[in-house]
Design a protein around this motif. Structure first.
Motif, PDB file in Angstrom:
ATOM      1  N   THR A  31       0.854  -1.177   0.000  1.00 49.79           N
ATOM      2  CA  THR A  31       0.000   0.000   0.000  1.00 49.79           C
ATOM      3  C   THR A  31       0.894   1.232   0.000  1.00 49.79           C
ATOM      4  N   LEU A  32       0.633   2.149  -0.947  1.00 47.49           N
ATOM      5  CA  LEU A  32       1.415   3.378  -1.059  1.00 47.49           C
ATOM      6  C   LEU A  32       0.478   4.575  -1.015  1.00 47.49           C
ATOM      7  N   LYS A  48       5.731  12.171  -3.843  1.00 46.87           N
ATOM      8  CA  LYS A  48       6.580  11.370  -2.967  1.00 46.87           C
ATOM      9  C   LYS A  48       5.722  10.547  -2.012  1.00 46.87           C
ATOM     10  N   VAL A  49       6.298   9.471  -1.518  1.00 40.68           N
ATOM     11  CA  VAL A  49       5.572   8.549  -0.646  1.00 40.68           C
ATOM     12  C   VAL A  49       5.541   9.097   0.779  1.00 40.68           C
ATOM     13  N   MET A  50       4.327   9.332   1.277  1.00 35.48           N
ATOM     14  CA  MET A  50       4.155   9.745   2.668  1.00 35.48           C
ATOM     15  C   MET A  50       4.176   8.527   3.584  1.00 35.48           C
ATOM     16  N   HIS A  51       3.579   7.425   3.125  1.00 35.49           N
ATOM     17  CA  HIS A  51       3.564   6.185   3.903  1.00 35.49           C
ATOM     18  C   HIS A  51       3.386   5.009   2.964  1.00 35.49           C
ATOM     19  N   ALA A  52       4.245   4.023   3.134  1.00 28.92           N
ATOM     20  CA  ALA A  52       4.132   2.763   2.400  1.00 28.92           C
ATOM     21  C   ALA A  52       4.169   1.633   3.406  1.00 28.92           C
ATOM     22  N   GLN A  53       3.383   0.608   3.128  1.00 32.95           N
ATOM     23  CA  GLN A  53       3.375  -0.554   4.014  1.00 32.95           C
ATOM     24  C   GLN A  53       3.283  -1.808   3.170  1.00 32.95           C
ATOM     25  N   LEU A  54       4.220  -2.726   3.410  1.00 36.32           N
ATOM     26  CA  LEU A  54       4.229  -4.024   2.754  1.00 36.32           C
ATOM     27  C   LEU A  54       3.888  -5.082   3.788  1.00 36.32           C
ATOM     28  N   GLU A  55       2.818  -5.819   3.518  1.00 39.88           N
ATOM     29  CA  GLU A  55       2.397  -6.929   4.381  1.00 39.88           C
ATOM     30  C   GLU A  55       2.608  -8.214   3.593  1.00 39.88           C
ATOM     31  N   MET A  63       7.600  -0.853   6.571  1.00 37.55           N
ATOM     32  CA  MET A  63       6.988   0.453   6.333  1.00 37.55           C
ATOM     33  C   MET A  63       8.079   1.405   5.881  1.00 37.55           C
ATOM     34  N   ALA A  64       7.683   2.420   5.097  1.00 37.90           N
ATOM     35  CA  ALA A  64       8.677   3.367   4.589  1.00 37.90           C
ATOM     36  C   ALA A  64       8.007   4.660   4.172  1.00 37.90           C
ATOM     37  N   SER A  65       8.848   5.682   3.993  1.00 33.36           N
ATOM     38  CA  SER A  65       8.383   6.958   3.459  1.00 33.36           C
ATOM     39  C   SER A  65       9.557   7.684   2.826  1.00 33.36           C
TER      40      SER A  65
END
Length: 135
Positions: A31-32, A48-55, A63-65
């Motif tokens: 999810t981006l 730009k990515v504020m929040h990314a989550q890989l499950e 998680m990343a930003s």
């Protein structure tokens, strides 16, 4: 949901590419969300990515930003992501993908403590440690 511990990675401008890479490594659902989606549609950081989550299916979560313009970003070696367990095939596969295009700092091989272990820095500058428990 139970409490969990997972890495949260910071990037300058390539969080999307990094998280897509990690999705290729681990599988799962990514999810981006961009800064533009959450209140800054016209700004320099809109895409730009504020929040990314890989499950991942195996329970891994990353998680990343991206770091917004004007904020300090200091990539460094103060964090490593550790993968360990006894599923040798999965862990060896992660090692191959993570080290591809990066720098191996400790070759993946049997260590004095009896496990297979390797350390690398992936192509996005993130340090990883992979340990296959034996015995």
């Amino acid at each position: 949901m139970a409490s969990r511990l997972n890495p949260y990675l910071s990037f300058r401008d390539d969080a999307r590419q990094a998280m897509e890479f990690y999705k290729d490594v681990f599988g799962g659902t990514l999810t981006l969300n961009t800064f533009g989606e959450f209140g800054s549609p016209e700004g320099a950081d809109a895409d730009k990515v504020m929040h990314a989550q890989l499950e991942a299916e195996n329970g891994f979560t990353l998680m990343a930003s991206d770091t917004p313009a004007g904020m300090e970003h200091n990539p460094g070696t103060n964090i490593s992501v550790s993968l360990s367990g006894d599923d040798a095939d999965d862990l060896r596969g992660y090692w191959e993908k993570l080290s591809d295009g990066g720098a191996v700092t400790v070759p993946f091989e049997k260590q004095m403590w009896g496990d297979e272990f390797g350390a690398c820095v992936d192509k996005f500058g993130i340090p990883w440690m992979v340990n296959v428990v034996h015995g």
